[in-house]
Design an enzyme around this catalytic site. Structure first.
Site, PDB file in Angstrom:
ATOM      1  CB  CYS A 100      -0.919  -0.006   1.221  1.00  0.00           C
ATOM      2  SG  CYS A 100      -2.088   1.354   1.244  1.00  0.00           S
ATOM      3  CB  CYS A 196      -2.905  -0.713   4.493  1.00  0.00           C
ATOM      4  SG  CYS A 196      -2.674   0.812   3.608  1.00  0.00           S
TER       5      CYS A 196
END
EC number: 2.8.1.13
Length: 362
Positions: A100, A196
């Site tokens: 991410c 995330c």
């Protein structure tokens, strides 16, 4: 006054809020950007995205900076989530926060900010960037308990050259103190601990929606059947909780730990005792290597490495390079080396880079 334009990724948390505040105080032309990266299941029960946005908007209003909302959900699914599922299907345990960061926060976000005419992006990560003669280094955050360089090891020179970490030199308690002093509404907001952009929802329940349960047997290393698992992809090396098995017939009450997985046979292997030899390994193989300077570290030099977040640095040496993989040997055996997780190499406070663990050896 510094009139460079910086776009700050504002999550609604205290760290990114204080990052924006400090940049405003330093004279930057600051714009906030709230990223929406997950569309599915955006319910009040699991996802705090709506509240996070309201917190970010409230802080932006107090700081008198514009706040833009950008939807990166397509990029997130294509660049992060699909690989995340593929790794789990293969029996590995990926770290989506690493992907991410490299693919969304420091690629999609950076590209968007530069297209807006920004000079820099900034985030609330506990890390630092140092530049010497045009070479950018990623350093650990000053707060050892919060250092996030482990999650940032895949960043490259181009990304670091446009990145500011305004709170990297601060301790968490100092960040909260600054937020209180400036009456930011999220000064006491708890830190996010979920995956995330997926949030705090129960992980196995979430994964089950994409990878249906596939029950099978739980074996000891001598192939004694001691229980049933829900699907080997739901478990990770070193896992203790959620196995649903007690002591053995021989009477040992030591807790069970996952020591291995056989995807083809659909068998989960377990051992008893935290210090069982099957959980200790002296070396590992890493692939998909990424070195921040663009150049691999020296072979057989003494470095330090982490095989998981918040682990104490472990002395090591890179003993062999081959194509896009390397062997890393440790001075002392490491517990619970997990395929799919990242190994990150350091030289003192400097993060050199690392790779994805694909195997381990005695």
């Amino acid at each position: 006054m510094n009139k460079s334009r910086v776009v700050v990724g504002m999550s609604g948390g205290v760290d990114s809020s204080v990052a924006a505040l400090l940049l405003k105080q330093q004279g930057y032309d600051v714009t906030g950007l709230f990223m929406k990266n997950w569309e599915e299941d955006d319910t009040d029960e699991y996802c705090s995205s709506r509240q996070d946005f309201l917190d970010a908007a409230s802080v932006a209003d107090i700081l008198d900076i514009p706040l833009e909302v950008v939807n990166f959900s397509t990029e997130y699914r294509e660049r992060v989530f699909n690989l995340f599922l593929k790794e789990y299907q293969a029996g590995r345990t990926p770290n989506p926060d690493v992907l991410c960061n490299s693919e969304i926060k420091f690629r999609a976000f950076l590209d968007h900010a530069l297209n807006l005419g920004a000079d820099w992006i900034a985030t609330g990560h506990y890390a630092q960037v140092h530049e010497t003669d045009g070479l950018f280094q990623l350093l650990k955050g000053e707060d050892g308990n919060k250092d996030q360089s482990y999650f940032l090891y895949r960043l490259n020179q181009q990304q670091l050259s446009h990145t500011i970490f305004p709170i990297g030199h601060l301790y968490k308690r100092e960040v909260r103190k600054i937020a209180r002093e400036h009456r930011l509404p999220n000064s006491t907001k708890k830190d996010s601990t979920g995956i995330c952009f997926i949030g705090e929802r129960p992980f196995r329940e979430f994964l089950n929606r994409y990878l249906p349960a596939n029950p099978g047997e739980i074996h000891t290393l001598d192939d004694q059947v001691v229980g049933e698992h829900l699907g080997v992809m739901y478990y990770t090396i070193g896992q203790r909780q959620g196995l649903g098995i007690g002591g053995t017939r021989q009477g040992s009450e030591q807790p069970w730990f996952v020591s291995g997985k056989d995807i083809k046979k659909n068998v989960l292997y377990v051992v008893q005792g935290h210090d069982h030899p099957a959980l200790l390994r002296s070396s590992l193989t890493a692939a998909d290597l990424s070195w921040i300077s663009g150049t691999p570290p020296h072979q057989n030099w003494v470095y330090a490495a982490k095989i998981r977040y918040r682990q104490t640095d472990a002395p090591c040496a890179i003993t062999h390079f081959e194509h896009d993989s390397c062997q890393i040997g440790f001075a002392a055996p490491q517990w619970g080396i997990t395929p799919g997780q990242s190994v990150v190499v350091y030289e003192s406070k400097v993060c050199l880079g690392g790779g994805v663990i694909i195997g381990s050896n005695d």
